[in-house]
Motif scaffolding. Structure first.
Motif, short mmCIF file in Angstrom:
data_model
loop_
_atom_site.label_atom_id
_atom_site.label_comp_id
_atom_site.label_asym_id
_atom_site.label_seq_id
_atom_site.Cartn_x
_atom_site.Cartn_y
_atom_site.Cartn_z
N THR A 54 0.82 -1.21 0.00
CA THR A 54 0.00 0.00 0.00
C THR A 54 0.86 1.26 0.00
OG1 THR A 54 -1.77 -1.16 1.17
CG2 THR A 54 -1.79 1.26 1.27
N TYR A 55 1.89 1.28 0.84
CA TYR A 55 2.74 2.47 0.91
C TYR A 55 3.56 2.66 -0.37
CZ TYR A 55 1.76 3.68 5.76
OH TYR A 55 1.14 4.09 6.91
N LEU A 59 3.29 5.94 -2.73
CA LEU A 59 4.45 6.71 -3.17
C LEU A 59 4.46 6.86 -4.69
CD1 LEU A 59 7.21 8.06 -2.64
CD2 LEU A 59 8.23 5.78 -2.63
N THR A 60 4.21 5.76 -5.40
CA THR A 60 4.19 5.80 -6.86
C THR A 60 3.08 6.69 -7.38
OG1 THR A 60 5.06 3.54 -6.91
CG2 THR A 60 4.11 4.38 -8.94
N ALA A 61 1.90 6.60 -6.77
CA ALA A 61 0.75 7.37 -7.23
C ALA A 61 0.92 8.86 -6.98
CB ALA A 61 -0.52 6.87 -6.54
N VAL A 62 1.49 9.23 -5.82
CA VAL A 62 1.72 10.66 -5.53
C VAL A 62 2.66 11.26 -6.55
CG1 VAL A 62 2.77 12.23 -3.87
CG2 VAL A 62 1.17 10.51 -3.08
N SER A 372 -0.98 1.41 -9.42
CA SER A 372 -0.14 0.78 -8.42
C SER A 372 -0.75 0.86 -7.03
CB SER A 372 1.25 1.45 -8.40
OG SER A 372 1.91 1.27 -9.63
N LEU A 373 -1.50 1.94 -6.75
CA LEU A 373 -2.11 2.07 -5.42
C LEU A 373 -3.21 1.03 -5.20
CD1 LEU A 373 -2.40 3.38 -2.71
CD2 LEU A 373 -3.73 5.22 -3.77
N PRO A 374 -4.24 0.94 -6.07
CA PRO A 374 -5.24 -0.11 -5.85
C PRO A 374 -4.66 -1.52 -5.99
CG PRO A 374 -5.66 1.02 -7.93
CD PRO A 374 -4.65 1.83 -7.18
N MET A 375 -3.68 -1.70 -6.89
CA MET A 375 -3.08 -3.01 -7.02
C MET A 375 -2.29 -3.38 -5.76
SD MET A 375 -3.93 -4.50 -9.79
CE MET A 375 -4.62 -4.16 -11.42
N LEU A 379 -3.11 -6.46 -3.40
CA LEU A 379 -2.06 -7.40 -3.04
C LEU A 379 -2.06 -7.67 -1.54
CD1 LEU A 379 0.22 -8.66 -4.91
CD2 LEU A 379 1.74 -6.97 -3.88
N ASP A 380 -2.07 -6.59 -0.75
CA ASP A 380 -2.03 -6.74 0.70
C ASP A 380 -3.30 -7.40 1.24
OD1 ASP A 380 0.47 -5.55 0.84
OD2 ASP A 380 -0.34 -3.54 1.16
N THR A 381 -4.45 -7.07 0.63
CA THR A 381 -5.73 -7.60 1.12
C THR A 381 -5.82 -9.11 0.92
OG1 THR A 381 -6.83 -5.50 0.65
CG2 THR A 381 -8.23 -7.43 0.91
N LEU A 382 -5.38 -9.59 -0.25
CA LEU A 382 -5.51 -11.01 -0.57
C LEU A 382 -4.35 -11.85 -0.04
CD1 LEU A 382 -6.88 -10.85 -4.24
CD2 LEU A 382 -8.15 -11.12 -2.11
N ASN A 383 -3.21 -11.21 0.21
CA ASN A 383 -2.04 -11.96 0.69
C ASN A 383 -2.04 -12.04 2.22
OD1 ASN A 383 -1.12 -12.37 -1.88
ND2 ASN A 383 0.50 -10.84 -1.79
N THR A 384 -3.10 -12.58 2.77
CA THR A 384 -3.19 -12.72 4.22
C THR A 384 -2.81 -14.14 4.62
OG1 THR A 384 -5.54 -13.27 4.00
CG2 THR A 384 -4.97 -10.97 4.44
N ASP A 385 -2.20 -14.23 5.80
CA ASP A 385 -1.84 -15.54 6.37
C ASP A 385 -0.96 -16.36 5.42
OD1 ASP A 385 -3.38 -14.99 8.65
OD2 ASP A 385 -5.19 -15.71 7.64
N GLY A 386 -0.02 -15.68 4.76
CA GLY A 386 0.92 -16.39 3.90
C GLY A 386 0.40 -16.73 2.53
#
Length: 419
Positions: A54-55, A59-62, A372-375, A379-386
């Motif tokens: 997300t960060y 950074l890329t989007a800003v 890149s921001l929504p992607m 990425l972070d939302t679906l990559n839970t618990d490994g």
């Protein structure tokens, strides 16, 4: 209004290497910055936790905000003044200042303060780089006859790919040598500056653009987008860029999380080197070939290779196989890059506004960086618990964007088809 014309140069046409030398340094600059230095900086400031994607997307989007707004404005000003290279000089200076700020943040700061200083430096980098490149982008359509644009575009793409190859090798060497992360920023500054001096010196006789002919007016933005070739080329480039920026910022994390590489920076550098070596092979050939066969057949093949590579990267967890797919992607990417610039130059409707129109066309490449921001969030939302489901989703969407670009480019009318 003048349309479908190739202006005769007012000075001898510079050698394609001289004219495009700055693109070599610029390619080095962006590869090390976006794929090596920035991901590592984000991890340094926010940690390896679940928010790094997300960060990095933020950074890329800003930074992309600046790249979205500035090129058409600076390009229009360049068209009015009839100058190109002075913008390159001043833009380079601001770009270097931004790199110094980013390097200083990585060297001396920690935590969220360091992250926001990194953001400030990246904004300066984006401002300076786009201030330089918007007018500079006008030189090929302004100076190069239509029948030679494939060759010049191919040389430009080859220089870009070579710059990226050097960037991957340099990033690997910096990591292997155990140098501090800030060393990347000094290296970027050096390699950006030297080729810029080659272009500034070698193209000094052509920095005066042909001023608008008295009595002729510049197309409005509405008229520009009503012009079919420009409209379709613009949206085709948007789709291909969406595919690229859905994946590119996260290759470092893909190597760590999916391919399970202990040194993600080095393994990413090797993968990038594979992509770039293949793109060098296809870039020069693709540009010259497009002068004979037309632009679109090359793009069809290039887009298909990139889409297939993106899909197969989803199902592999083997690093060596991923390297083979990187080679396939690179062959497509190099061919696309070589023809993309020629296709865009062909679509410019009026010599009165080359820099403005190239700046607007550049937006088609920059605006998709916001994905890149929504992607990253996906990425972070679906990559839970490994889980690695986030990478499956992101790479699948990238493949869909490439396929959509192939379908849309069919609407672009061919302008060059020589025997």
């Amino acid at each position: 209004m003048s349309q479908h014309t190739s202006p005769a140069p007012r000075a001898p046409l510079p050698h394609p290497v001289t004219l495009s030398a700055f693109w070599f340094g610029n390619a080095f600059h962006w590869l090390v910055l976006l794929l090596i230095a920035m991901p590592a900086g984000v991890v340094q400031f926010v940690g390896e936790g679940g928010a790094k994607g997300t960060y990095l997307g933020l950074l890329t989007a800003v930074g992309a905000l600046v790249a979205l707004v500035l090129p058409p404005i600076v390009g229009a000003q360049s068209d009015r003044t009839g100058q190109r290279l002075p913008y390159l000089r001043w833009g380079l200076a601001v770009n270097l200042l931004g790199l110094a700020v980013m390097g200083g943040a990585v060297a001396w700061l920690q935590g969220m303060i360091g992250f926001w200083v990194l953001v400030l430096g990246f904004l300066l980098v984006q401002f300076g780089n786009n201030y330089a490149t918007a007018p500079y982008s006008a030189l090929i359509p302004q100076l190069v006859p239509v029948e030679q644009r494939g060759r010049y575009s191919g040389v430009m793409a080859t220089l870009q790919a070579t710059g990226q190859l050097l960037a991957a090798a340099a990033a690997f060497a910096v990591a292997a040598a155990g140098l501090p992360p800030a060393a990347n920023y000094g290296l970027i500054a050096l390699v950006l500056t030297l080729p810029a001096l080659v272009t500034l010196r070698g193209a000094a006789g052509v920095d005066q653009a042909a001023l608008p002919t008295p009595g002729q007016r510049t197309m409005s933005l509405r008229e520009l987008f009503a012009y079919g070739p420009f409209f379709w080329v613009f949206w085709t480039r948007v789709l291909f860029a969406l595919g690229q920026y859905s994946v590119q910022p996260f290759l470092n994390y893909y190597n760590r999380d999916v391919l399970r590489q202990s040194d993600a920076e080095q393994s990413t550098s090797i993968m990038l080197a594979a992509i770039i070596v293949a793109s060098i092979v296809s870039a020069f050939v693709g540009g010259k070939l497009s002068d004979r066969t037309g632009r679109k057949p090359v793009i069809y093949l290039a887009g298909a290779m990139m889409a297939v590579a993106a899909v197969l990267l989803i199902v592999t967890g083997d690093y060596l196989l991923a390297l083979g797919l990187a080679l396939l992607f690179g062959l497509g990417f190099g061919a696309f890059t070589s023809v993309d610039w020629a296709l865009g130059a062909d679509a410019m409707p009026s010599e009165q506004s080359y820099a403005r129109d190239m700046g607007i066309w550049h937006v088609a490449f920059v605006a998709p960086q916001f994905v890149s921001l929504p992607m990253g969030t996906l990425l972070d939302t679906l990559n839970t618990d490994g889980s690695t489901a986030g990478y499956t989703a992101v790479f699948s969407l990238a493949a869909l964007f490439f396929v959509a670009g192939i379908l849309l480019v069919r609407r672009v009318p061919e302008r060059v088809r020589t025997a």
